[in-house]
Design an enzyme around this catalytic site. Structure first.
Site, PDB file in Angstrom:
ATOM      1  N   HIS A 209      -5.316  -1.161  -4.209  1.00 34.71           N
ATOM      2  CA  HIS A 209      -4.534  -2.401  -4.186  1.00 34.71           C
ATOM      3  C   HIS A 209      -4.591  -3.083  -5.561  1.00 34.71           C
ATOM      4  O   HIS A 209      -4.572  -4.303  -5.640  1.00 34.71           O
ATOM      5  CB  HIS A 209      -5.071  -3.380  -3.133  1.00 34.71           C
ATOM      6  CG  HIS A 209      -4.880  -2.923  -1.719  1.00 34.71           C
ATOM      7  ND1 HIS A 209      -4.663  -3.785  -0.678  1.00 34.71           N
ATOM      8  CD2 HIS A 209      -4.867  -1.702  -1.177  1.00 34.71           C
ATOM      9  CE1 HIS A 209      -4.532  -3.107   0.447  1.00 34.71           C
ATOM     10  NE2 HIS A 209      -4.663  -1.833   0.161  1.00 34.71           N
TER      11      HIS A 209
ATOM     12  N   HIS B  24      -4.185  -9.959   0.276  1.00 37.60           N
ATOM     13  CA  HIS B  24      -4.049  -9.981   1.734  1.00 37.60           C
ATOM     14  C   HIS B  24      -4.912 -11.094   2.325  1.00 37.60           C
ATOM     15  O   HIS B  24      -5.961 -11.431   1.784  1.00 37.60           O
ATOM     16  CB  HIS B  24      -4.510  -8.646   2.331  1.00 37.60           C
ATOM     17  CG  HIS B  24      -3.631  -7.492   1.977  1.00 37.60           C
ATOM     18  ND1 HIS B  24      -3.798  -6.773   0.821  1.00 37.60           N
ATOM     19  CD2 HIS B  24      -2.586  -6.930   2.629  1.00 37.60           C
ATOM     20  CE1 HIS B  24      -2.883  -5.809   0.770  1.00 37.60           C
ATOM     21  NE2 HIS B  24      -2.133  -5.883   1.855  1.00 37.60           N
TER      22      HIS B  24
ATOM     23  N   HIS C 269      -7.372   4.793   6.665  1.00 38.62           N
ATOM     24  CA  HIS C 269      -6.735   4.090   5.537  1.00 38.62           C
ATOM     25  C   HIS C 269      -6.251   5.078   4.471  1.00 38.62           C
ATOM     26  O   HIS C 269      -5.176   4.900   3.888  1.00 38.62           O
ATOM     27  CB  HIS C 269      -7.709   3.073   4.941  1.00 38.62           C
ATOM     28  CG  HIS C 269      -7.121   2.259   3.834  1.00 38.62           C
ATOM     29  ND1 HIS C 269      -6.040   1.409   4.005  1.00 38.62           N
ATOM     30  CD2 HIS C 269      -7.448   2.161   2.516  1.00 38.62           C
ATOM     31  CE1 HIS C 269      -5.736   0.837   2.854  1.00 38.62           C
ATOM     32  NE2 HIS C 269      -6.570   1.275   1.933  1.00 38.62           N
TER      33      HIS C 269
ATOM     34  N   TYR D 162      -6.747 -10.827   4.857  1.00 37.90           N
ATOM     35  CA  TYR D 162      -8.061 -10.312   5.281  1.00 37.90           C
ATOM     36  C   TYR D 162      -9.097 -10.319   4.170  1.00 37.90           C
ATOM     37  O   TYR D 162     -10.274 -10.107   4.412  1.00 37.90           O
ATOM     38  CB  TYR D 162      -7.941  -8.913   5.902  1.00 37.90           C
ATOM     39  CG  TYR D 162      -7.369  -7.826   5.013  1.00 37.90           C
ATOM     40  CD1 TYR D 162      -8.051  -7.355   3.903  1.00 37.90           C
ATOM     41  CD2 TYR D 162      -6.136  -7.256   5.327  1.00 37.90           C
ATOM     42  CE1 TYR D 162      -7.525  -6.353   3.109  1.00 37.90           C
ATOM     43  CE2 TYR D 162      -5.601  -6.246   4.542  1.00 37.90           C
ATOM     44  CZ  TYR D 162      -6.299  -5.802   3.433  1.00 37.90           C
ATOM     45  OH  TYR D 162      -5.771  -4.813   2.655  1.00 37.90           O
TER      46      TYR D 162
ATOM     47  N   SER E 174       0.496  -7.705   6.278  1.00 39.54           N
ATOM     48  CA  SER E 174       1.006  -8.422   5.096  1.00 39.54           C
ATOM     49  C   SER E 174       2.371  -9.012   5.404  1.00 39.54           C
ATOM     50  O   SER E 174       2.755  -9.161   6.564  1.00 39.54           O
ATOM     51  CB  SER E 174       1.113  -7.446   3.915  1.00 39.54           C
ATOM     52  OG  SER E 174       2.116  -6.485   4.154  1.00 39.54           O
TER      53      SER E 174
ATOM     54  N   ASN F 220       2.018   5.699   9.716  1.00 37.27           N
ATOM     55  CA  ASN F 220       1.297   6.260  10.871  1.00 37.27           C
ATOM     56  C   ASN F 220       1.929   5.696  12.133  1.00 37.27           C
ATOM     57  O   ASN F 220       2.598   4.661  12.072  1.00 37.27           O
ATOM     58  CB  ASN F 220      -0.194   5.851  10.815  1.00 37.27           C
ATOM     59  CG  ASN F 220      -0.363   4.335  10.776  1.00 37.27           C
ATOM     60  OD1 ASN F 220      -0.206   3.698   9.731  1.00 37.27           O
ATOM     61  ND2 ASN F 220      -0.658   3.754  11.924  1.00 37.27           N
TER      62      ASN F 220
ATOM     63  N   SER G  56       0.852  -1.199   0.000  1.00 38.88           N
ATOM     64  CA  SER G  56       0.000   0.000   0.000  1.00 38.88           C
ATOM     65  C   SER G  56       0.880   1.238   0.000  1.00 38.88           C
ATOM     66  O   SER G  56       1.783   1.352   0.829  1.00 38.88           O
ATOM     67  CB  SER G  56      -0.846   0.078   1.263  1.00 38.88           C
ATOM     68  OG  SER G  56      -1.498  -1.121   1.491  1.00 38.88           O
TER      69      SER G  56
END
Ligand code: HPA
Length: 266
Positions: free
Chosen positions: A66, A88, A241, A90, A206, A229, A34
């Site tokens: 992505h 990913h 995000h 998720y 990841s 962050n 990302s």
């Protein structure tokens, strides 16, 4: 897709064959996480570029930002295969699609795999937009790409040789332990306090499974996190995000130059 689930190694072999037919051989694979995708533009002129879905076994991406594309770039004498985006855990399709790109690249001849990601910083001293070399990881995804009695050694998973090469290019680079979680929710402040106690420096969703698959396949692994962050609870601000992606875009030029200079020295 079904192929990847049935026999991931065979599926990677089939994708590698198609890849070679489309682009020829490569020495190094880079997975751009990302916010890292703009850094790929700094590497050089693409000789080929196409959606990953041109190769067998890659499911279409589900998260904006992505987008999955594959680019072939020459950096000096190094032929680099660049994955613009990754799958990913998720996304809910299991581990096989997450590591299919890395397995395909190594099956197609890549000896080095560079894994980049956006990460939350667990150290208050990290600055936003700072690249950090991954020195080791803690896999908290509760998953693995390995099946059966496959006792792969992960000592020095993140190549000391490649980290030293990076520090030759940029002596200011710091190193840290990356904690890989499943996500997709960001962590709670209590979880972040726990990860710091466990010895983590960076947190993300990841890299750890891909690194294990790359090591299993025999490649040398380099991991670089971009601190987008500070982790939850460290600043009092909520995580977002979009801000993670924006921090990546802002640092793209520096990241691209770092990767280009490292590739040129391989
Ligand atoms: N947590 C998990 N994943 C992340 C973060 C974070 O703070 N930042 C970027 N990816």
């Amino acid at each position: 897709m079904t192929e990847v689930l049935d026999d991931p190694y065979h599926a990677a072999g089939a994708a590698a064959e198609r890849l070679r037919a489309l682009t020829g051989n490569h020495d190094v694979a880079l997975v751009m996480g990302s916010g890292w995708v703009p850094a790929a533009d700094v590497l050089g002129e693409a000789t080929h570029e196409f959606p990953v879905t041109e190769l067998p076994g890659f499911p279409p991406p589900v998260v904006a930002g992505h987008a999955g594309r594959i680019r072939s770039v020459r950096v000096g004498d190094t032929r680099a295969l660049v994955f613009l985006g990754r799958n990913h855990l998720y996304e809910g399709k299991g581990v096989a699609p997450v590591v299919h790109g890395v397995r395909t690249a190594v099956a197609a001849g890549c000896k080095v795999v560079v894994l980049t990601n956006a990460a939350g910083g667990l150290r208050e001293t990290y600055r936003l937009g700072q690249p950090v070399l991954i020195s080791d990881h803690i896999n908290l995804t509760s998953d693995t790409p390995l099946v059966g009695a496959n006792f792969v050694d992960l000592t020095d998973l993140y190549s000391p040789r490649l980290r030293a090469l990076c520090r030759e290019v940029d002596p200011t680079l710091e190193e840290g332990v990356y904690v890989g979680l499943r996500g997709p929710q960001y962590e709670t402040p209590a979880e972040i306090r726990m990860l710091r106690v466990l010895g983590g420096d960076l947190v993300g969703m990841s890299t750890v499974l891909e690194a294990i698959a790359a090591r299993e396949a025999g490649a040398e692994v380099l991991g670089i996190s971009l601190v987008t962050n500070l982790a939850a609870g460290l600043t009092g601000e909520p995580l977002n995000h979009e801000e993670v992606l924006a921090a990546g875009r802002a640092a793209a030029e520096r990241m691209g130059r770092l990767l280009r200079d490292v590739l040129a020295r391989l």
